[in-house]
Design an enzyme around this catalytic site. Sequence first.
Site, PDB file in Angstrom:
ATOM      1  N   THR A 194     122.088 179.274   6.983  1.00 48.80           N
ATOM      2  CA  THR A 194     122.307 178.044   6.235  1.00 48.80           C
ATOM      3  C   THR A 194     123.804 177.849   6.018  1.00 48.80           C
ATOM      4  O   THR A 194     124.560 178.809   5.997  1.00 48.80           O
ATOM      5  CB  THR A 194     121.566 178.099   4.880  1.00 48.80           C
ATOM      6  OG1 THR A 194     120.185 178.352   5.119  1.00 48.80           O
ATOM      7  CG2 THR A 194     121.698 176.811   4.092  1.00 48.80           C
ATOM      8  N   GLU A 238     117.376 178.165   8.949  1.00 48.00           N
ATOM      9  CA  GLU A 238     116.641 179.184   8.178  1.00 48.00           C
ATOM     10  C   GLU A 238     117.230 180.567   8.354  1.00 48.00           C
ATOM     11  O   GLU A 238     118.280 180.848   7.805  1.00 48.00           O
ATOM     12  CB  GLU A 238     115.136 179.165   8.491  1.00 48.00           C
ATOM     13  CG  GLU A 238     114.268 179.547   7.293  1.00 48.00           C
ATOM     14  CD  GLU A 238     114.079 181.048   7.111  1.00 48.00           C
ATOM     15  OE1 GLU A 238     113.628 181.437   6.026  1.00 48.00           O
ATOM     16  OE2 GLU A 238     114.356 181.823   8.011  1.00 48.00           O
ATOM     17  N   GLU A 281     112.077 177.402  10.596  1.00 43.79           N
ATOM     18  CA  GLU A 281     111.854 176.903   9.237  1.00 43.79           C
ATOM     19  C   GLU A 281     110.422 177.058   8.748  1.00 43.79           C
ATOM     20  O   GLU A 281     110.171 177.092   7.541  1.00 43.79           O
ATOM     21  CB  GLU A 281     112.247 175.422   9.181  1.00 43.79           C
ATOM     22  CG  GLU A 281     112.856 175.024   7.872  1.00 43.79           C
ATOM     23  CD  GLU A 281     114.178 175.738   7.644  1.00 43.79           C
ATOM     24  OE1 GLU A 281     114.265 176.464   6.631  1.00 43.79           O
ATOM     25  OE2 GLU A 281     115.097 175.578   8.445  1.00 43.79           O
TER      26      GLU A 281
END
Length: 584
Positions: A403, A423, A441
């Site tokens: 991230t 993610e 994700e």
Amino acid sequence: MKVQGILWRSLVGLGFLSAAPLVAPAFSQPAAPAPEAPTGRTAKSAGSATQDMVAAANPLAAQAGREILAAGGSAVDAAVAVQLVLNLVEPQSSGIGGGAFLVFWDGTTMTTLDGREKAPAAATPERFLGPDGKPMKFYDAVVGGRSVGVPGTVRLLETAHRNWGKLPWKDVIEPAARLAENGFAISPRLNGLLTQEKYLQNDPVARAYFYEADGTPKAVGTILRNPAFARTLRTIAEKGADAFYTGEIAQDIVATVTGHATNPGDMTLDDLANYKVEERAALCGPYRSYKICGMGPPSSGQVAVQQIMATLETQDMAALKLGPEAAHWMAEAGRLAFADRALYIADPAFVSVPVKGLTDPGYLKSRAALVDPNRSMGKAQPGDPPFQKTFRWGASEGIEFGTSHISIVDRNGNAVSMTTTIEDGFGARIMTRSGFLLNNELTDFSFTPVEDGKPVANRVEGGKRPRSSMAPTIVLDGNDKLYAVVGSPGGSLIINYVAKALVGLLDWKLDPQVVADLPNFGSRNGPTELEAGTEAEAWKPALEAKGHEVRLIPQTSGIHAIVVTPSGLVGGADSRREGVAIGN
């Protein structure tokens, strides 16, 4: 106007990208001296500017944003350029194969865009259960097509640009396309993460791009070129986001997901073609004389941050200063917030989330009263907020190590706070032939669809967006004027990172660079977690005396903050990462 190639002629030597102050910070209290940087950090000074500023996780990305702002671009124009360059220079963290949340302030209105990935229509609640009916091991689920959600970043960037962009779409994409063609030097951080990575080499496209023929990561300073990504960007520049969600690029994404040899997914061309960005009402709440605004569900980030801040508001945090007492209050507030987060928050299209109740002043006051200043409560229980309709049992999701966060203020006072992700580090560890990594994700959903006989709120369902902890935040002062833009990567720890940063900025009145580099601490309704290798380690005995179970853990935050002062803009970029805060 076309953005010229100043950035790309200055790639040699990151010293050209330093954040030299242009104006003096103007805080109501003097900034504290920067703490000694732990091993692995690079000490930084705050960046200052008179007109505009961007704070991002890599100097090349920040400089791309700065060039766009200098060319007359808006904060959103700069955000597009920064994100696309991050896809190249920080591929482990974000990119067009992932999703993002964007908060935008235009001087009058706060707007949020939800570009979170979605589960394919064919996804079922049992997606991450093994043949024995038990949850899969995390990386057994992550690596391959099974974990890939329908990407949202490209559609989000286009939506934001249509609403608030000033420069032509092609112009804000071109810097990243040019960098992909000409190449950039692999940074020490990217090389180090490639060295630690266990799964990426198993993907032939990623192996050819990131590694030498003998399997060793390409060395620091190696010029990495990505002509496939340049072609992808120029196609999107010419034809818009539809070129990503339909046609050859979409076919490539689907083939990569469904063609994985051992762990294929079920994404279809219809899943991509049907993806939509959701504009949602900003979630705003008071803190002392300020207003804190951010993204509501499916992100749990801003709800939890506001719950934490409401508890801290009952104390004189300015008087507590940095130390074990402040850590006690932060940890106890975190326990309460994470207890509610686990039970109530998921995609609002699938679950009735009682946001109004969770942020109700009376409810928050009753939750704050549960904190004993002399003793830890241990594990908090979720509360019973008003305004509930229905709720279902929740569970925590995977964590988002892959991230990044971008903070931008333009010369017209518009602001962007955008947290962007694939993610886990390097996402699903699969790379399209179009030149970008795909997210994992879907492992942000709960692997267990039912607990104690109740359906899990954050279980997998077709078309659903997984719960997130991302907390892009914009702060207004008592006159509804822009005061600060802040956010961080870090999985579920994001919530504590952002809350700590807000206390540092709003209560302790610290320079944003000092705030970014403060030791991390808090609780996710388990042990009280102190950042290993920092001064916070010394707080352990005092916290244990209050009944805390204390763990020392690495906490690689990536706080990027910009504060508006009477003299101009002052920014900070977390020294745990390689970013900068620079402006014009």
